[in-house]
Motif scaffolding. Structure first.
Motif, short mmCIF file in Angstrom:
data_model
loop_
_atom_site.label_atom_id
_atom_site.label_comp_id
_atom_site.label_asym_id
_atom_site.label_seq_id
_atom_site.Cartn_x
_atom_site.Cartn_y
_atom_site.Cartn_z
N ILE A 30 4.69 -6.00 -5.40
CA ILE A 30 5.37 -4.71 -5.51
C ILE A 30 6.09 -4.59 -6.85
CG2 ILE A 30 7.29 -3.34 -4.58
CD1 ILE A 30 6.39 -4.16 -1.79
N ALA A 31 6.71 -5.66 -7.29
CA ALA A 31 7.39 -5.64 -8.59
C ALA A 31 6.38 -5.34 -9.71
CB ALA A 31 8.09 -6.97 -8.85
N HIS A 32 5.20 -5.94 -9.60
CA HIS A 32 4.15 -5.69 -10.60
C HIS A 32 3.74 -4.21 -10.59
CE1 HIS A 32 0.66 -6.29 -13.13
NE2 HIS A 32 -0.11 -5.77 -12.19
N LEU A 33 3.57 -3.64 -9.42
CA LEU A 33 3.20 -2.23 -9.30
C LEU A 33 4.27 -1.34 -9.94
CD1 LEU A 33 1.94 -2.20 -5.60
CD2 LEU A 33 0.51 -1.90 -7.63
N LEU A 34 5.52 -1.68 -9.69
CA LEU A 34 6.62 -0.87 -10.22
C LEU A 34 6.74 -1.01 -11.73
CD1 LEU A 34 9.16 -1.58 -7.37
CD2 LEU A 34 8.17 0.66 -7.93
N ARG A 35 6.52 -2.22 -12.25
CA ARG A 35 6.56 -2.40 -13.71
C ARG A 35 5.47 -1.56 -14.37
NH1 ARG A 35 6.61 -7.86 -12.43
NH2 ARG A 35 8.71 -8.72 -12.26
N LEU A 90 3.63 5.95 -5.47
CA LEU A 90 3.55 6.04 -6.93
C LEU A 90 2.40 6.96 -7.35
CD1 LEU A 90 4.23 2.31 -7.86
CD2 LEU A 90 5.78 4.26 -8.21
N ALA A 91 1.28 6.87 -6.66
CA ALA A 91 0.14 7.73 -6.98
C ALA A 91 0.46 9.20 -6.71
CB ALA A 91 -1.08 7.31 -6.17
N ALA A 92 1.38 9.44 -5.76
CA ALA A 92 1.77 10.81 -5.41
C ALA A 92 2.88 11.34 -6.31
CB ALA A 92 2.21 10.87 -3.96
N GLY A 93 3.31 10.52 -7.27
CA GLY A 93 4.29 11.00 -8.23
C GLY A 93 5.72 10.56 -8.00
N ALA A 94 5.93 9.58 -7.11
CA ALA A 94 7.29 9.08 -6.92
C ALA A 94 7.84 8.54 -8.23
CB ALA A 94 7.30 7.98 -5.85
N THR A 95 9.11 8.83 -8.51
CA THR A 95 9.74 8.35 -9.73
C THR A 95 10.02 6.86 -9.58
OG1 THR A 95 10.78 10.51 -10.03
CG2 THR A 95 11.69 8.67 -11.30
N PRO A 96 9.36 6.01 -10.38
CA PRO A 96 9.44 4.56 -10.13
C PRO A 96 10.81 3.95 -10.36
CG PRO A 96 8.26 5.01 -12.18
CD PRO A 96 8.45 6.33 -11.50
N ASP A 97 11.62 4.55 -11.25
CA ASP A 97 12.91 3.95 -11.57
C ASP A 97 14.09 4.77 -11.03
OD1 ASP A 97 12.53 6.07 -13.25
OD2 ASP A 97 13.11 5.00 -15.09
N LEU A 98 13.83 5.61 -10.03
CA LEU A 98 14.92 6.37 -9.42
C LEU A 98 15.79 5.42 -8.60
CD1 LEU A 98 16.18 9.16 -9.06
CD2 LEU A 98 14.66 9.53 -7.12
N ALA A 99 17.02 5.20 -9.08
CA ALA A 99 17.88 4.15 -8.51
C ALA A 99 18.59 4.62 -7.24
CB ALA A 99 18.91 3.73 -9.56
N ASP A 100 19.13 3.65 -6.51
CA ASP A 100 19.92 3.97 -5.32
C ASP A 100 21.34 4.38 -5.73
OD1 ASP A 100 21.37 1.63 -5.91
OD2 ASP A 100 20.37 0.44 -4.38
N GLU A 132 0.83 -1.20 0.00
CA GLU A 132 0.00 0.00 0.00
C GLU A 132 0.87 1.26 0.00
OE1 GLU A 132 -3.78 1.98 2.41
OE2 GLU A 132 -2.99 0.03 3.02
N VAL A 133 1.95 1.23 0.75
CA VAL A 133 2.87 2.37 0.75
C VAL A 133 3.38 2.63 -0.66
CG1 VAL A 133 5.17 3.14 1.47
CG2 VAL A 133 3.57 2.24 3.17
N VAL A 134 3.79 1.57 -1.34
CA VAL A 134 4.28 1.72 -2.71
C VAL A 134 3.20 2.30 -3.61
CG1 VAL A 134 5.07 0.44 -4.75
CG2 VAL A 134 6.06 -0.06 -2.51
#
Length: 211
Positions: free
Chosen positions: A191-196, A163-173, A157-159
């Protein structure tokens, strides 16, 4: 020897005794008082999620940004406790949304790490918190939710919220590893599905290609 008004205020704040807080303030206690770890009464109240005590302290002019030896502040620890009620009590006191904890993070990062989805949703909706803030470890809230989370419903749910708030999904460490790669390595399939999905949606659309 009887405790001083400052000592009484600190003790009442720890206990969440709002009556004691008000009494100590009437007797001359300072809202700027500090304990041995430099924690203010408001920080002590925030750590215990004592909303009524915190409300009295805010009304008395307590500093929501005062940091202790660990660089915690009343506002920053709301992300640790996940208390939306405390967050809302502290908002009128003017929290510095860019103030950083000892890890270089802002409140949404520990909240994401701990799976406090309602807090993450509220702080992003009600403040100008930077959803892509990067801490000293090179991690965003999204990365912390994946790297330090357990992959369960709370962190899913946090993820979703991030993401709904505009977090950049592929911003790497700092090592160039993306949240998706971390999720796949840890076996967090949802979570992987959400990120894809988020990465796919963020790709530029070229004319003539299917939407």
């Amino acid at each position: 020897m009887s405790p001083t008004p400052d000592q009484r205020l600190l003790a009442a704040s720890v206990a969440g005794d709002s009556v004691g807080v008000r009494a100590a303030l009437r007797d001359g206690a300072r809202v700027t008082a500090r304990d041995a770890e430099l924690r203010t009464p408001l920080l002590l109240a925030a750590l215990g999620s004592h909303v009524d005590a915190a409300r009295a302290l805010v009304a008395a002019g307590a500093d929501v940004n005062a940091q202790d030896l660990r660089e915690d502040s009343p506002w920053l620890v709301t992300g640790v406790t996940g208390s939306v009620a405390m967050m809302r009590v502290l908002l009128p006191a003017g929290p510095d949304l860019t103030l950083r904890n000892r890890f270089g993070g802002i409140s949404v990062i520990p909240a994401s790490e701990r799976g406090h989805a309602e807090y993450v949703r509220a702080v992003l909706a009600e403040t100008d918190t930077d959803v892509d803030h990067v801490n000293r470890l090179g991690w965003t809230a999204l990365l912390e939710a994946v790297i330090l989370g357990d992959g369960g419903r709370a962190h899913q749910e946090v993820v979703e919220v991030l993401l709904a708030a505009g977090a950049t999904p592929d911003l790497a460490d700092g090592d160039g590893v993306t949240p998706l790669t971390h999720a796949e390595r840890r076996g967090f399939t949802v979570i992987a599905h959400l990120l894809r999905q988020a990465e796919s949606a963020a790709l530029p659309h070229h004319p003539g290609t299917p939407s």
